[in-house]
Design an enzyme around this catalytic site. Structure first.
Site, PDB file in Angstrom:
ATOM      1  N   ASP A 239       0.781  -1.245   0.000  1.00 26.80           N
ATOM      2  CA  ASP A 239       0.000   0.000   0.000  1.00 26.80           C
ATOM      3  C   ASP A 239       0.816   1.300   0.000  1.00 26.80           C
ATOM      4  O   ASP A 239       1.773   1.416   0.768  1.00 26.80           O
ATOM      5  CB  ASP A 239      -0.854   0.090   1.276  1.00 26.80           C
ATOM      6  CG  ASP A 239      -1.584  -1.176   1.604  1.00 26.80           C
ATOM      7  OD1 ASP A 239      -1.501  -2.138   0.841  1.00 26.80           O
ATOM      8  OD2 ASP A 239      -2.235  -1.195   2.669  1.00 26.80           O
TER       9      ASP A 239
ATOM     10  N   GLU B 121     -10.509  -2.382   4.292  1.00 29.03           N
ATOM     11  CA  GLU B 121      -9.188  -1.852   4.647  1.00 29.03           C
ATOM     12  C   GLU B 121      -9.010  -0.465   4.032  1.00 29.03           C
ATOM     13  O   GLU B 121      -9.756  -0.066   3.140  1.00 29.03           O
ATOM     14  CB  GLU B 121      -8.085  -2.776   4.103  1.00 29.03           C
ATOM     15  CG  GLU B 121      -8.212  -4.222   4.581  1.00 29.03           C
ATOM     16  CD  GLU B 121      -7.096  -5.132   4.071  1.00 29.03           C
ATOM     17  OE1 GLU B 121      -6.483  -5.803   4.896  1.00 29.03           O
ATOM     18  OE2 GLU B 121      -6.835  -5.167   2.852  1.00 29.03           O
TER      19      GLU B 121
HETATM   20  C1  FRU Z   1      -3.878  -3.688   2.690  1.00 25.28           C
HETATM   21  C2  FRU Z   1      -3.260  -4.095   4.008  1.00 25.28           C
HETATM   22  C3  FRU Z   1      -3.613  -3.115   5.101  1.00 25.28           C
HETATM   23  C4  FRU Z   1      -2.497  -3.274   6.076  1.00 25.28           C
HETATM   24  C5  FRU Z   1      -1.310  -3.530   5.164  1.00 25.28           C
HETATM   25  C6  FRU Z   1      -0.269  -4.451   5.724  1.00 25.28           C
HETATM   26  O1  FRU Z   1      -3.204  -4.146   1.583  1.00 25.28           O
HETATM   27  O2  FRU Z   1      -3.692  -5.397   4.344  1.00 25.28           O
HETATM   28  O3  FRU Z   1      -4.891  -3.297   5.679  1.00 25.28           O
HETATM   29  O4  FRU Z   1      -2.311  -2.155   6.895  1.00 25.28           O
HETATM   30  O5  FRU Z   1      -1.845  -4.074   3.977  1.00 25.28           O
HETATM   31  O6  FRU Z   1       0.852  -4.515   4.918  1.00 25.28           O
END
Ligand code: FRU
Length: 454
Positions: free
Chosen positions: A3, A178
């Site tokens: 992300d 998320e």
């Molecule tokens: C989304 C996610 C988020 C988390 C991160 C962990 O892709 O699952 O919810 O904070 O990646 O790397």
């Protein structure tokens, strides 16, 4: 990496932090990597900004410019600190935490009073904070993944947070929610008018809701059964935006990958990349609000001299006189009533990536089933995607960006976008027009090689 995190603009510099494993090229040891840019096109990678420590990983979150020193982290009167609000992750607990930087994002200190928000939950993550002018306070949107809810909190110092309200479950609840992002987005063609848009990520796709935020709760304007997708797949996730741009038009960046196969894509030594930065606006379509996305205009600075070819009618298959692995292509397509017509890129031997319009079923589609796919069965299984789309004045417009392993397609004035990864062989550089079940006309074909950014 995965992300994008902490998208923030300060003194002419765009900061892009990102989920990053400093020790390998698959997910693990999550920390915030860091890159900066003056134009959103040329980027410089900097040292890891916020590192995993004592078993607590640094999960996704946001960053703000604390102009008024509300958190008290400034070293002097002129020091405008950057404050990161992220999720501290262990196997049993996720809490919201702070780190701050007194040197424009180069080095970071974790706040000694962490966590600042703890519900004692295993899943509670991805805080996204912005300054809410009318009430002069910070607002946090944060995800309750399993409840399919976004919770809103308020604070005047980034350290104490009061619960305001919850949004959801709504729309797509097929996976955990998320990476929320709530922002004001300009209404196209109506200067000074804005709507509030809330984005969530779930099940390797993104959705958005358009409505109003009154400082306490977010209300969707037209609660409908329609699910609005920011991108029609197959590889666009966890996008968040720069809220504090000079012209108040948010610019979003997404992670071009898909958790179904992200750790096994055949690239090395790196894995994963970000999308083109996209300017966001909204417009009315019938009774509904829809999101409009366009690559930032600086992307045009990468264009080499334009190449054109004359308008053409295609009955079956026709090569275009252009080749490449990184380019921009724009054209209009007028299909005959029953034809399925479109364009193939990354063409070589019997391989190609297909973008097609099915006039009978009024659908725009992508299909990568004829590209290299043997490295992962799930990648092969998620080979096609489509969305309903009507012709406008008897035609559709397509703007296509091909950049090595990424294809981004913008159509219907930016209201329909697809992003997909492909892994072509070096020789897969051709471009073809095709039509099945009737003739199709292709007009205004323009091609730009993309200049190397190195
Ligand atoms: C989304 C996610 C988020 C988390 C991160 C962990 O892709 O699952 O919810 O904070 O990646 O790397």
């Amino acid at each position: 990496m995965n992300d994008p995190n902490g998208l923030v603009y300060k003194n002419g510099t765009y900061h892009l932090f990102f989920q990053h494993n400093p020790f390998g090229n698959v997910w693990g040891h999550m920390s915030w990597g860091h890159a900066t840019s003056k134009d959103l096109v040329h980027w410089k990678e900097l040292p890891v900004a916020i590192a995993e420590e004592k078993g607590t990983m640094i999960f996704s979150g946001s960053a703000v410019l604390d102009k008024n020193n509300t958190a008290g982290f400034a070293n002097s009167k002129t020091d405008q600190t950057l404050v990161a609000i992220y999720t501290g992750h262990t196997d049993t607990l996720q809490t919201q935490q702070l780190a701050f930087s007194n040197d424009d994002g180069l080095t970071w200190k974790k706040y000694a009073g962490n966590p600042v928000l703890n519900l004692h939950k295993k899943d509670f993550r991805d805080p996204n904070v912005f300054w809410y002018e009318p009430k002069q306070e910070w607002i946090m949107a944060v995800s309750q993944p399993n409840e399919h809810q976004i919770s809103f909190y308020a604070s005047n110092n980034l350290k104490q947070w009061n619960h305001l309200s919850d949004f959801g479950p709504k729309g797509d609840t097929s996976g955990v929610w998320e990476c929320p992002d709530l922002m004001q987005v300009p209404v196209e063609g109506e200067k000074g008018k804005y709507k509030w848009v809330l984005f969530t990520s779930q099940n390797s796709t993104m959705q958005y809701f358009v409505g109003e935020f009154d400082g306490t709760q977010f209300l969707e304007d037209h609660p409908s059964t329609t699910i609005h997708k920011q991108d029609h797949r197959t590889d666009y996730y966890a996008a968040v935006a720069y809220h504090n741009t000079i012209d108040k038009q948010p610019i979003s960046i997404g992670w071009v990958n898909n958790w179904e196969y992200a750790n096994t894509i055949p690239t090395k030594p790196w894995k994963s990349a970000m999308s083109l930065p996209r300017k966001l606006s909204v417009k009315k379509q019938g009774d509904d609000w829809v999101l409009v996305q366009q690559p930032v205009s600086n992307v045009e600075s990468l264009r080499a001299v334009v190449q054109k070819t004359k308008n053409t009618r295609v009955e079956k298959l026709q090569d275009l006189p252009f080749f490449g692995t990184s380019y921009e292509l724009s054209l209009s397509l007028q299909p005959l009533e029953k034809a399925v017509a479109g364009i193939r890129v990354a063409v070589g031997a019997d391989r190609y990536f297909e973008i097609s319009y099915d006039a009978k079923n009024e659908q725009l589609r992508i299909d990568r089933s004829h590209t290299v796919k043997g490295f992962n069965a799930k990648y092969g299984a998620i080979a096609k995607s489509s969305t309903g789309m009507k012709l406008k004045n008897g035609q559709i417009d397509l703007r296509i960006y091909v950049d090595a392993s990424i294809v981004e397609i913008y159509s219907a004035d930016g209201t329909v976008v697809f992003t997909s990864q492909i892994f072509p062989e070096k020789t897969d550089t051709g471009i073809q027009l095709f039509s099945e079940g009737g003739t199709a006309s292709f007009k205004d074909i323009q091609f730009w090689q993309m200049k190397s950014i190195r």
